[in-house]
Write a protein that holds these residues in place. Structure first.
Motif, mmCIF file in Angstrom:
data_model
loop_
_atom_site.group_PDB
_atom_site.id
_atom_site.type_symbol
_atom_site.label_atom_id
_atom_site.label_comp_id
_atom_site.label_asym_id
_atom_site.label_seq_id
_atom_site.Cartn_x
_atom_site.Cartn_y
_atom_site.Cartn_z
ATOM 1 N N PRO A 190 -0.311 2.036 -1.762
ATOM 2 C CA PRO A 190 -0.579 1.573 -3.127
ATOM 3 C C PRO A 190 0.482 0.664 -3.718
ATOM 4 C CG PRO A 190 0.022 3.898 -3.114
ATOM 5 C CD PRO A 190 -0.179 3.505 -1.688
ATOM 6 N N ILE A 191 1.735 0.795 -3.268
ATOM 7 C CA ILE A 191 2.817 -0.048 -3.789
ATOM 8 C C ILE A 191 3.440 -0.816 -2.624
ATOM 9 C CG2 ILE A 191 5.008 -0.125 -5.041
ATOM 10 C CD1 ILE A 191 2.745 0.936 -6.764
ATOM 11 N N LEU A 192 3.437 -2.139 -2.721
ATOM 12 C CA LEU A 192 4.027 -2.998 -1.691
ATOM 13 C C LEU A 192 5.028 -3.928 -2.355
ATOM 14 C CD1 LEU A 192 4.098 -4.207 1.214
ATOM 15 C CD2 LEU A 192 2.177 -5.659 0.528
ATOM 16 N N LEU A 193 6.250 -3.938 -1.842
ATOM 17 C CA LEU A 193 7.303 -4.842 -2.321
ATOM 18 C C LEU A 193 7.578 -5.886 -1.254
ATOM 19 C CD1 LEU A 193 9.893 -2.418 -3.954
ATOM 20 C CD2 LEU A 193 8.689 -4.266 -5.116
ATOM 21 N N LYS A 194 7.560 -7.166 -1.655
ATOM 22 C CA LYS A 194 7.781 -8.260 -0.707
ATOM 23 C C LYS A 194 9.000 -9.068 -1.154
ATOM 24 C CE LYS A 194 4.107 -9.972 1.231
ATOM 25 N NZ LYS A 194 2.871 -10.740 1.480
ATOM 26 N N PRO A 195 10.172 -8.840 -0.522
ATOM 27 C CA PRO A 195 11.385 -9.558 -0.922
ATOM 28 C C PRO A 195 11.206 -11.062 -0.815
ATOM 29 C CG PRO A 195 11.890 -7.752 0.570
ATOM 30 C CD PRO A 195 10.406 -7.913 0.594
ATOM 31 N N GLN A 196 11.732 -11.798 -1.816
ATOM 32 C CA GLN A 196 11.603 -13.254 -1.773
ATOM 33 C C GLN A 196 12.885 -13.970 -2.191
ATOM 34 O OE1 GLN A 196 8.122 -13.678 -4.336
ATOM 35 N NE2 GLN A 196 9.428 -14.199 -6.075
ATOM 36 N N GLY A 197 14.018 -13.306 -2.029
ATOM 37 C CA GLY A 197 15.290 -13.964 -2.306
ATOM 38 C C GLY A 197 15.761 -13.758 -3.734
ATOM 39 N N GLN A 198 17.032 -14.124 -3.999
ATOM 40 C CA GLN A 198 17.654 -13.968 -5.313
ATOM 41 C C GLN A 198 17.519 -12.522 -5.824
ATOM 42 O OE1 GLN A 198 15.341 -16.967 -5.228
ATOM 43 N NE2 GLN A 198 17.156 -17.836 -4.276
ATOM 44 N N SER A 199 17.548 -11.554 -4.889
ATOM 45 C CA SER A 199 17.454 -10.126 -5.220
ATOM 46 C C SER A 199 16.187 -9.788 -5.983
ATOM 47 C CB SER A 199 18.688 -9.688 -6.032
ATOM 48 O OG SER A 199 19.865 -9.875 -5.272
ATOM 49 N N CYS A 200 15.130 -10.580 -5.771
ATOM 50 C CA CYS A 200 13.841 -10.331 -6.415
ATOM 51 C C CYS A 200 12.780 -10.045 -5.360
ATOM 52 C CB CYS A 200 13.406 -11.534 -7.252
ATOM 53 S SG CYS A 200 14.304 -11.707 -8.805
ATOM 54 N N SER A 201 11.764 -9.312 -5.770
ATOM 55 C CA SER A 201 10.646 -9.011 -4.879
ATOM 56 C C SER A 201 9.336 -9.201 -5.628
ATOM 57 C CB SER A 201 10.721 -7.567 -4.364
ATOM 58 O OG SER A 201 11.832 -7.371 -3.519
ATOM 59 N N GLN A 202 8.321 -9.578 -4.879
ATOM 60 C CA GLN A 202 6.970 -9.600 -5.435
ATOM 61 C C GLN A 202 6.440 -8.174 -5.392
ATOM 62 O OE1 GLN A 202 3.430 -11.212 -3.187
ATOM 63 N NE2 GLN A 202 3.644 -12.831 -4.713
ATOM 64 N N LEU A 203 5.885 -7.724 -6.504
ATOM 65 C CA LEU A 203 5.346 -6.378 -6.604
ATOM 66 C C LEU A 203 3.827 -6.426 -6.484
ATOM 67 C CD1 LEU A 203 5.516 -3.326 -7.249
ATOM 68 C CD2 LEU A 203 5.553 -3.943 -9.691
ATOM 69 N N VAL A 204 3.299 -5.707 -5.488
ATOM 70 C CA VAL A 204 1.858 -5.638 -5.258
ATOM 71 C C VAL A 204 1.426 -4.202 -5.511
ATOM 72 C CG1 VAL A 204 -0.007 -5.955 -3.582
ATOM 73 C CG2 VAL A 204 1.978 -7.481 -3.540
ATOM 74 N N ARG A 205 0.476 -4.031 -6.420
ATOM 75 C CA ARG A 205 -0.041 -2.706 -6.741
ATOM 76 C C ARG A 205 -1.523 -2.645 -6.392
ATOM 77 N NH1 ARG A 205 2.529 -1.879 -12.810
ATOM 78 N NH2 ARG A 205 4.384 -0.673 -12.220
ATOM 79 N N MET A 206 -1.889 -1.674 -5.596
ATOM 80 C CA MET A 206 -3.274 -1.480 -5.186
ATOM 81 C C MET A 206 -3.894 -2.785 -4.694
ATOM 82 S SD MET A 206 -3.802 1.734 -5.353
ATOM 83 C CE MET A 206 -5.572 1.892 -5.219
ATOM 84 N N GLY A 207 -3.095 -3.526 -3.917
ATOM 85 C CA GLY A 207 -3.591 -4.719 -3.247
ATOM 86 C C GLY A 207 -3.540 -6.001 -4.025
ATOM 87 N N LYS A 208 -3.070 -5.952 -5.301
ATOM 88 C CA LYS A 208 -3.043 -7.151 -6.129
ATOM 89 C C LYS A 208 -1.633 -7.402 -6.659
ATOM 90 C CE LYS A 208 -7.855 -6.659 -7.634
ATOM 91 N NZ LYS A 208 -8.765 -6.536 -8.804
ATOM 92 N N VAL A 209 -1.259 -8.685 -6.732
ATOM 93 C CA VAL A 209 0.070 -9.035 -7.230
ATOM 94 C C VAL A 209 0.178 -8.650 -8.698
ATOM 95 C CG1 VAL A 209 1.678 -10.921 -7.679
ATOM 96 C CG2 VAL A 209 0.326 -10.918 -5.577
ATOM 97 N N ALA A 210 1.237 -7.885 -9.019
ATOM 98 C CA ALA A 210 1.471 -7.458 -10.399
ATOM 99 C C ALA A 210 2.615 -8.227 -11.042
ATOM 100 C CB ALA A 210 1.771 -5.962 -10.435
ATOM 101 N N GLY A 211 3.341 -9.041 -10.261
ATOM 102 C CA GLY A 211 4.452 -9.817 -10.795
ATOM 103 C C GLY A 211 5.647 -9.770 -9.867
ATOM 104 N N THR A 212 6.778 -10.242 -10.334
ATOM 105 C CA THR A 212 8.031 -10.177 -9.584
ATOM 106 C C THR A 212 9.046 -9.408 -10.417
ATOM 107 O OG1 THR A 212 8.793 -12.288 -10.495
ATOM 108 C CG2 THR A 212 7.614 -12.358 -8.392
ATOM 109 N N CYS A 213 9.993 -8.797 -9.727
ATOM 110 C CA CYS A 213 11.004 -8.025 -10.450
ATOM 111 C C CYS A 213 12.270 -7.926 -9.604
ATOM 112 C CB CYS A 213 10.486 -6.630 -10.791
ATOM 113 S SG CYS A 213 9.893 -5.674 -9.370
ATOM 114 N N SER A 214 13.379 -7.741 -10.292
ATOM 115 C CA SER A 214 14.637 -7.488 -9.605
ATOM 116 C C SER A 214 14.664 -6.030 -9.171
ATOM 117 C CB SER A 214 15.814 -7.766 -10.538
ATOM 118 O OG SER A 214 15.844 -6.801 -11.584
ATOM 119 N N ALA A 215 15.636 -5.682 -8.333
ATOM 120 C CA ALA A 215 15.753 -4.296 -7.901
ATOM 121 C C ALA A 215 15.956 -3.370 -9.088
ATOM 122 C CB ALA A 215 16.907 -4.155 -6.908
ATOM 123 N N ARG A 216 16.810 -3.788 -10.013
ATOM 124 C CA ARG A 216 17.073 -2.955 -11.181
ATOM 125 C C ARG A 216 15.816 -2.793 -12.033
ATOM 126 N NH1 ARG A 216 21.606 -1.086 -13.192
ATOM 127 N NH2 ARG A 216 22.825 -2.396 -11.768
#
Length: 487
Positions: free
Chosen positions: A84-110
């Motif tokens: 249900p939760i997929l994180l895809k790192p994309q540099g600058q300590s940020c990841s794309q957040l995928v929830r239930m198969g759909k992109v929910a946005g990007t976020c830093s680790a914090r």
């Protein structure tokens, strides 16, 4: 964060690890196959996966490739509830957040850890839904439950085990050395109230005479009140890897007649595309780290990337860009997804979809411009061939954020501009992932590239390897003890 408990106590087991890359994903897949062979309706589950290896379901939703493989091992269709939760790192300590198969946005680790409560709610709801349809769930953890700085926001290890009421088995990799220290350290650093969830340990990737290890196992029993339930031998498998840190070039393929080189990009993604090549005895697959290695290759591939602009700059800085230009026309060059975008004339990211906003000239090997867009294309299916591939069909899946526009004449080999070919330069570009997975695609590529690629169906080889994995687990683990009283 308050722990929850699954109201419907479906039997469940869980594989956690002493760290990343110890073999949790494949052991989970092997157990799914083993339980399926015993006639059980089984499903895999990993609440949170951080990986750049993802795939697309039949419903056009995105999930981790490891859970797709585990679903295949269980003999069921991949379902985003399994990841249900997929994180895809994309540099600058940020990841794309995928929830239930759909992109929910990007976020830093914090930022991500501030979302742990709502992510846990999504994960537990997905898990509880699966429990209504299956006899047993096989869960996989992430990293290590002993990461003491993350235990307060954990949604994938002990907190998920507690919700599921799962029996936890901790996997250690002896090939890296120090396995008993890893196992005991993990046990000691897990919160005291979570230790009763640990029912046993598995030692993975052992080479040699297991009788020499037995005294260590007996001494370990005096230190930790939890048994070692199995010692699994090192296996040579070509099943998809979850982590790019596990990528390794082929060794020891004496009969290989084709050498395929994949440029090892810093943000390489969807390297599961190359698992079929690794399974072929006739093909030697290498991940290239130096431009000088191009001279040894019969085919060079620029793979997918989660940060195409950054990896394009890497190609120039490392000398790969100049080397690829030098080999144009002599060795076929292939770009897949992000690799296709980099082979074009220009790449733009005006909204900073993959990181900082910007743009750069591409390598100029194909006449196209790509502009990144926030909406991701996710499609799985079959596409009609065009041009010299007229009357044929290609299968695979699309998963990209860029939209490419073709500027001038180039041979289009598939509908929707998914496959492009410059015959004079011997440059091929495609948005299709999974292009090496079936015989029909391979037959077309072998003819186009004039390479003796074996015409095989990877799915049948994958099934063979999953059966081998299940057999190996059954032979080297005390399955009866692991499952006693559970079913």
């Amino acid at each position: 964060m308050q722990d929850t408990v699954n109201p419907r106590k479906v039997p469940s087991i869980m594989f956690q690890g002493t760290g990343s890359g110890v073999g949790k994903s494949l052991i989970t897949a092997g157990f799914c196959r083993l339980l399926r062979q015993r006639g059980l309706r089984v499903a895999p589950f990993k609440s949170q996966n951080m990986a750049l290896n993802a795939g697309v379901t039949a419903h056009g939703l995105e999930m981790g490739r490891a859970q797709i493989l585990q679903a295949e091992a269980a003999g069921i269709a991949p379902d985003v509830r399994m990841n249900p939760i997929l994180l895809k790192p994309q540099g600058q300590s940020c990841s794309q957040l995928v929830r239930m198969g759909k992109v929910a946005g990007t976020c830093s680790a914090r930022e991500y850890y501030t979302l742990s409560r709502e992510n846990l709610a999504i994960a537990t709801a997905a898990y509880d839904s699966l429990c209504t349809e299956y006899d047993i769930i096989v869960l996989e953890g992430a990293g290590s439950p002993a990461e003491i700085n993350l235990q307060g926001t954990d949604i994938v290890n002990m907190r998920m085990a507690r919700h599921a009421g799962a029996r936890v088995f901790v996997v250690g990799d002896i090939d890296r050395g120090g396995v008993f220290a890893w196992l005991k350290g993990t046990y000691d650093l897990v919160p005291a109230d979570a230790r009763p969830l640990i029912h046993g340990f598995l030692i993975n990737k052992f080479r040699g005479d297991v009788s020499l290890l037995q005294p260590g196992i007996e001494m370990f029993a005096d230190l930790v009140p939890v048994p070692v339930h199995g010692v699994l031998p090192w296996l040579r498998l070509s099943l998809e890897e979850e982590d790019s840190q596990d990528l390794a070039s082929d060794r020891g393929k004496a009969g290989a007649t084709v050498h395929v080189g994949v440029v090892r990009l810093p943000h390489i993604s969807n390297f599961s595309d190359f698992a079929p090549l690794k399974a072929m005895e006739e093909v030697r697959l290498s991940y290239l780290e130096q431009p000088s290695q191009l001279a040894e290759c019969d085919l060079v591939i620029v793979p997918g990337s989660k940060h195409s602009l950054h990896d394009l700059e890497f190609l120039r800085r490392s000398g790969f860009a100049a080397a690829l230009q030098e080999y144009v026309g002599t060795v076929p060059i292939m770009g897949i997804c992000g690799g296709l975008q980099m082979l074009g004339q220009h790449l733009e990211d005006p909204q900073g979809v993959e990181g900082l906003a910007g743009g750069a000239a591409g390598l100029g090997l194909l006449p196209l411009t790509t502009v990144m867009a926030r909406e991701k294309t996710l499609r799985r299916g079959s596409w009609a061939g065009a041009g010299r591939w007229q009357g044929q069909a290609l299968s695979g899946y699309e998963m990209h954020v860029g939209q490419s526009r073709i500027h001038s004449d180039v041979e289009q080999l598939c509908t929707d501009d998914l496959c492009l070919w410059d015959g004079s330069r011997r440059v091929f570009g495609t948005y299709l992932h999974g292009i090496f997975e079936n015989a029909a695609n391979l037959r077309l590529l072998a003819g186009l590239l004039r390479l003796p690629l074996p015409i095989v169906d990877y799915q049948s080889e994958k099934e063979r390897q999953l059966d081998l994995l299940a057999h190996t687990i059954a032979e080297h683990c005390d399955i009866d003890a692991m499952l006693e009283g559970l079913l």
